[in-house]
Write a protein that holds these residues in place. Structure first.
Motif, PDB file in Angstrom:
ATOM      1  N   GLY A 198      88.771 -21.384 -20.358  1.00 13.01           N
ATOM      2  CA  GLY A 198      88.185 -22.562 -19.686  1.00 13.01           C
ATOM      3  C   GLY A 198      86.579 -22.753 -19.898  1.00 13.01           C
ATOM      4  N   SER A 199      85.894 -22.812 -18.787  1.00 10.14           N
ATOM      5  CA  SER A 199      84.334 -23.242 -19.023  1.00 10.14           C
ATOM      6  C   SER A 199      83.724 -22.954 -17.810  1.00 10.14           C
ATOM      7  N   ILE A 200      82.558 -22.966 -17.586  1.00  8.70           N
ATOM      8  CA  ILE A 200      81.740 -22.771 -16.558  1.00  8.70           C
ATOM      9  C   ILE A 200      80.453 -23.841 -16.620  1.00  8.70           C
ATOM     10  N   ASN A 201      80.147 -24.455 -15.579  1.00  4.90           N
ATOM     11  CA  ASN A 201      78.911 -25.353 -15.611  1.00  4.90           C
ATOM     12  C   ASN A 201      77.930 -24.751 -14.724  1.00  4.90           C
ATOM     13  N   ALA A 202      76.808 -24.233 -15.618  1.00  2.66           N
ATOM     14  CA  ALA A 202      75.702 -23.386 -14.722  1.00  2.66           C
ATOM     15  C   ALA A 202      74.402 -24.223 -15.364  1.00  2.66           C
ATOM     16  N   CYS A 203      73.559 -24.647 -13.970  1.00  3.13           N
ATOM     17  CA  CYS A 203      72.235 -25.345 -14.491  1.00  3.13           C
ATOM     18  C   CYS A 203      72.355 -26.537 -15.243  1.00  3.13           C
ATOM     19  N   ASP A 204      73.579 -27.208 -15.176  1.00  2.96           N
ATOM     20  CA  ASP A 204      73.621 -28.526 -16.105  1.00  2.96           C
ATOM     21  C   ASP A 204      73.933 -28.232 -17.423  1.00  2.96           C
ATOM     22  N   GLN A 205      74.314 -26.774 -17.603  1.00  2.00           N
ATOM     23  CA  GLN A 205      74.943 -26.500 -19.042  1.00  2.00           C
ATOM     24  C   GLN A 205      76.162 -26.219 -18.941  1.00  2.00           C
ATOM     25  N   LYS A 206      77.219 -26.705 -19.742  1.00  2.00           N
ATOM     26  CA  LYS A 206      78.519 -26.250 -19.843  1.00  2.00           C
ATOM     27  C   LYS A 206      78.745 -25.112 -20.774  1.00  2.00           C
ATOM     28  N   VAL A 207      79.375 -23.999 -20.264  1.00  2.00           N
ATOM     29  CA  VAL A 207      79.329 -22.727 -21.163  1.00  2.00           C
ATOM     30  C   VAL A 207      80.892 -22.770 -21.152  1.00  2.00           C
TER      31      VAL A 207
ATOM     32  N   ALA B  53      85.486 -24.384 -14.131  1.00  2.00           N
ATOM     33  CA  ALA B  53      86.428 -25.589 -14.134  1.00  2.00           C
ATOM     34  C   ALA B  53      87.802 -24.998 -13.893  1.00  2.00           C
ATOM     35  N   ALA B  54      88.737 -25.987 -13.681  1.00  2.00           N
ATOM     36  CA  ALA B  54      90.097 -25.945 -13.498  1.00  2.00           C
ATOM     37  C   ALA B  54      90.746 -25.160 -14.607  1.00  2.00           C
ATOM     38  N   LYS B  55      91.813 -24.077 -14.233  1.00  2.00           N
ATOM     39  CA  LYS B  55      92.193 -23.389 -15.028  1.00  2.00           C
ATOM     40  C   LYS B  55      91.842 -22.559 -16.093  1.00  2.00           C
ATOM     41  N   SER B  56      90.561 -21.931 -15.383  1.00  2.00           N
ATOM     42  CA  SER B  56      89.777 -21.076 -16.255  1.00  2.00           C
ATOM     43  C   SER B  56      90.048 -19.471 -15.633  1.00  2.00           C
ATOM     44  N   ARG B  57      89.472 -18.763 -16.496  1.00  2.00           N
ATOM     45  CA  ARG B  57      89.624 -17.317 -16.006  1.00  2.00           C
ATOM     46  C   ARG B  57      88.324 -16.752 -16.654  1.00  2.00           C
ATOM     47  N   VAL B  58      87.545 -16.013 -15.571  1.00  2.00           N
ATOM     48  CA  VAL B  58      86.619 -15.424 -15.814  1.00  2.00           C
ATOM     49  C   VAL B  58      86.019 -14.010 -15.356  1.00  2.00           C
ATOM     50  N   LEU B  59      85.647 -13.288 -16.148  1.00  2.00           N
ATOM     51  CA  LEU B  59      85.180 -11.796 -15.543  1.00  2.00           C
ATOM     52  C   LEU B  59      83.705 -11.883 -15.058  1.00  2.00           C
TER      53      LEU B  59
END
Length: 289
Positions: free
Chosen positions: A205-214, A233-239
């Motif tokens: 998936g992805s992260i939106n941080a400080c208006d940056q999509k990672v 974002a939906a359906k994401s996996r983050v460590l």
């Protein structure tokens, strides 16, 4: 507000105010808290001819944390541990003054099966007063780890302390490692929940941080007191991982980590001379590079 975050990607590039590179260690960000090395394993297909066979090799000055999403690995070490690592469980080996181990595809999976291997091999440096401790080994099943749900996100505390909870894994410094899986878009608030530096490793998936999509495959490194909003974002996996940084520099050579270059040189000589302890009933040997 100026953006002092780092985005670290598996292939290095520069994007303006962001520093982008490989997973740690990276030339301008050697550690995140006590975490000094992260190796993304897979996802890859394991089949006859591609079985995992990592022969005897040594470590000093660190703990290894193995965490799998898919697949299985057999861990054996010089203190007599023999453990199958399965998805969701945690393998935690503390090298201290010196340990040797092997990592292999289990025998029962070497009969023509094909399966996916996917996970992370992580190294956590030891605090200076514990660099010469006796080696230890601990394993926790997935069911032993704290889990909870917030909104559309499922949390699992793999190691350390965070969000008012504590993992039973016996760590040696102030750190945290947390897995988050989202069903729908989720606003993550870390201020006051975690202590020290923090890394966000995006597995899916992805992260939106400080208006940056990672995107997936990247790592975002920040401070826990950063005011930027984080949206997963939906359906994401983050460590999430990190903790309080050490005051002293850490040196790394091959599989050795230490605050002392002299200790690393001594470990190199010990491995050349084959004076490290050995894994029982194993005569394999990976030479010093």
């Amino acid at each position: 507000m100026s953006n002092t975050d780092l985005i670290i990607e598996e292939r290095s590039r520069d994007i303006g105010d962001f520093l982008v590179g490989r997973l740690i260690p990276f030339r301008k960000k050697r550690m995140v808290g006590p975490f000094i090395f992260i190796d993304h394993m897979g996802p890859t297909t394991i089949k006859p001819g591609t079985y995992l066979d990592i022969d005897q090799h040594p470590h000093i000055g660190l703990s290894t944390l193995t965490y799998l999403f898919e697949g299985e690995v057999r861990h054996q070490d010089s203190i007599g541990s023999d453990q199958h690592i399965k998805p969701g469980s945690v393998n935690w080996m503390t090298a201290g003054k010196g340990v040797v181990h092997t990592e292999r595809t289990p025998t029962e999976l070497r009969h023509g099966q094909q399966f996916t291997m996917h996970g992370y091999q992580i190294w956590v440096a030891l605090p200076i007063e514990k660099e010469d401790m006796d080696p230890e080994f601990h394993h926790l099943a997935a069911t032993e780890l704290p889990t909870w749900k917030e909104g559309s996100a499922n949390f699992k505390l793999i190691a350390g302390k965070g969000f008012g909870k504590e993992s039973p894994l016996p760590v040696h410094s102030d750190l945290f490692m947390i897995e988050i899986e989202t069903e729908d878009t989720f606003d993550l608030h870390v201020k006051g929940q975690l202590s020290g530096e923090i890394g966000f490793c995006i597995v899916e998936g992805s992260i939106n941080a400080c208006d940056q999509k990672v995107e997936k495959g990247n790592m975002l490194v920040s401070k826990t007191d950063n005011e930027c909003g984080l949206q997963i974002a939906a359906k994401s996996r983050v460590l999430l991982f990190g903790g309080e940084p050490f005051p002293e520099e850490r040196h790394i050579f091959w599989n050795f980590v230490s605050s002392s270059k002299e200790k690393i040189e001594a470990a190199k000589e010990s491995w050349r001379n084959k004076s490290f302890p050995q894994v029982p009933n194993d005569e394999t040997y990976i030479p010093l590079p």
